[in-house]
Design an enzyme around this catalytic site. Structure first.
Site, PDB file in Angstrom:
ATOM      1  CG  ASP A  66      66.163  36.778  20.640  1.00 11.79           C
ATOM      2  OD1 ASP A  66      66.088  36.542  19.174  1.00 11.79           O
ATOM      3  OD2 ASP A  66      66.617  37.264  21.434  1.00 11.79           O
TER       4      ASP A  66
ATOM      5  CG  HIS B 215      66.383  45.227  21.049  1.00 12.67           C
ATOM      6  ND1 HIS B 215      66.298  46.466  20.420  1.00 12.67           N
ATOM      7  CD2 HIS B 215      66.132  44.246  19.861  1.00 12.67           C
ATOM      8  CE1 HIS B 215      66.142  46.345  19.005  1.00 12.67           C
ATOM      9  NE2 HIS B 215      65.979  44.967  18.738  1.00 12.67           N
TER      10      HIS B 215
ATOM     11  CD  GLN C 274      61.791  43.128  18.885  1.00 11.30           C
ATOM     12  OE1 GLN C 274      62.607  43.532  17.887  1.00 11.30           O
ATOM     13  NE2 GLN C 274      60.476  42.968  18.582  1.00 11.30           N
TER      14      GLN C 274
ATOM     15  NE  ARG D 170      70.705  46.576  15.939  1.00 11.05           N
ATOM     16  CZ  ARG D 170      69.727  45.692  15.787  1.00 11.05           C
ATOM     17  NH1 ARG D 170      70.007  44.789  14.590  1.00 11.05           N
ATOM     18  NH2 ARG D 170      68.688  45.680  15.969  1.00 11.05           N
TER      19      ARG D 170
HETATM   20  N1   CP Z   1      64.295  42.747  15.931  1.00 11.13           N
HETATM   21  C1   CP Z   1      65.291  43.311  15.189  1.00 11.13           C
HETATM   22  O1   CP Z   1      65.926  44.283  16.091  1.00 11.13           O
HETATM   23  O2   CP Z   1      65.755  43.070  14.210  1.00 11.13           O
HETATM   24  P1   CP Z   1      66.893  43.719  13.169  1.00 11.13           P
HETATM   25  O3   CP Z   1      68.189  43.123  13.828  1.00 11.13           O
HETATM   26  O4   CP Z   1      66.622  43.369  11.799  1.00 11.13           O
HETATM   27  O5   CP Z   1      66.749  45.183  13.329  1.00 11.13           O
HETATM   28  N1  NVA Z   2      69.125  38.770  20.693  1.00 10.62           N
HETATM   29  C1  NVA Z   2      69.145  39.275  19.529  1.00 10.62           C
HETATM   30  C2  NVA Z   2      67.973  39.876  18.852  1.00 10.62           C
HETATM   31  C3  NVA Z   2      68.327  40.416  17.510  1.00 10.62           C
HETATM   32  C4  NVA Z   2      67.146  41.385  16.987  1.00 10.62           C
HETATM   33  C5  NVA Z   2      70.592  39.599  18.927  1.00 10.62           C
HETATM   34  O1  NVA Z   2      71.318  40.325  20.004  1.00 10.62           O
HETATM   35  O2  NVA Z   2      71.382  39.357  17.879  1.00 10.62           O
END
Ligand code: CP
Ligand code: NVA
Length: 308
Positions: free
Chosen positions: A227, A132, A135, A105
């Site tokens: 989101d 993502h 997800q 990440r």
């Molecule tokens: N939805 C998601 O990726 O959550 P986290 O940031 O908790 O991993």
């Molecule tokens: N769009 C959000 C998703 C978190 C899972 C971010 O990047 O913070």
């Protein structure tokens, strides 16, 4: 094409057939019908590099790797020499000598691409500024579970044209669903990702609509998705975004114009009172915790698919 030993950085790395196979394996994983894969990661060490916080992705990957007999190694980017200027390429080459795979990440998708290009082991994107994909796998599986089919489902996404939106848009059209994205001016999805998705949509006889009117995304939709307005790393733009996004909040007015049996989805974490009100996210149509649970099952399926 995702072949054994390849990376999973975006859904564009796989085709619709491979996506179907991962979703099929997910069904089996959820039913605990995967005994033949139980040791697929035995004696394998999977590094998990996190530059940003995570609850769902980190924990579900750790559990998934354990379930398949492997060992997850959490590597906070703060404690790697990367933080002190070691190059991404040297890091990738070094880690490839110890590990069997990397889940990462990161802030920048280009950094993840560079890591993957220089690693000799598979790399999985656990969220970047652009995508993502893990997800989206869970999102698609949840839609399939709740609506039986993904094909011809109408998904209304309200909010930022961000990483989650990009992956959902690609996944939706790969599965033959229509997606209507409503976002404020200036917060539309990236043009090149939209163009790539539109090409897939044309081949799959489905549609992507981008609008600035939240009611158009909600009207007659089977799925309402939102989101956060402010993604990780964008904290300095909070004030500006709150102003721009206020009419995109998912509330009962918007839910009332969706189909009667519409479900509400959110990748979480959520900010109640911002992108969604608690009556919706904590209400009957919300499937957000099934969706969060499905992160585990889809990731088990992805790991099986990549390592079998
Ligand atoms: N939805 C998601 O990726 O959550 P986290 O940031 O908790 O991993
Ligand atoms: N769009 C959000 C998703 C978190 C899972 C971010 O990047 O913070």
């Amino acid at each position: 094409m995702l072949k054994k030993g390849k990376d999973f950085l975006t859904l564009l790395d796989i085709d619709s057939e491979e996506l179907g196979k991962i979703l099929y394996l997910t069904e089996k994983a959820k039913k605990k019908d995967i005994s033949q894969y139980k040791n697929i990661l035995s004696e394998k060490n999977i590094g998990m590099i996190f530059e940003k916080p995570s609850t769902r992705t980190r924990v579900s990957f750790e559990v998934a790797i354990n379930e398949l007999g492997g060992k997850p190694l959490y590597l906070s980017s703060r404690d790697l020499q990367l933080k002190r200027g070691e190059t991404i390429s040297d890091t990738a080459k070094t880690l490839s000598r110890y590990l069997d795979g990397i889940v990462i990440r990161a802030y920048s998708h280009l950094d993840v691409k560079e890591l993957a290009d220089n690693a000799s082991i598979p790399v999985i994107n656990a969220l970047t500024d652009m995508y993502h994909p893990c997800q989206a796998l869970a999102d698609l599986f949840t839609i399939k579970e709740k609506k039986r089919e993904i094909k011809n489902v109408k998904i209304g996404y309200l909010g930022d044209g961000n990483n989650v939106c990009h992956s959902l848009m690609i996944g939706a059209v790969m599965s033959g669903a229509d997606i209507i994205i409503a976002c404020p001016h200036g917060y539309e999805p990236e043009t090149d990702i939209y163009e790539a998705s539109r090409e897939i949509a044309d081949n799959n006889e489905c549609k992507i609509t981008i609008t600035h009117d939240p009611r158009i995304a909600a009207l007659d939709s089977d799925v309402i998705y939102t989101d956060v307005w402010v993604s990780m790393g964008q904290e300095e733009s909070r004030e500006e975004k709150e102003g721009a996004f206020s009419s995109f909040q998912v509330n009962q007015n918007l839910m009332s114009i969706a189909k009667n049996d519409a479900i509400f989805m959110h990748c979480l974490p959520a900010h109640r009172g911002e992108e969604v009100i608690s009556e919706v996210i904590d209400g009957e149509s919300s499937v957000v915790f099934d969706q969060a649970e499905n992160r585990l099952h889809t990731q088990i399926a992805l790991l099986i698919y990549m390592w079998s």
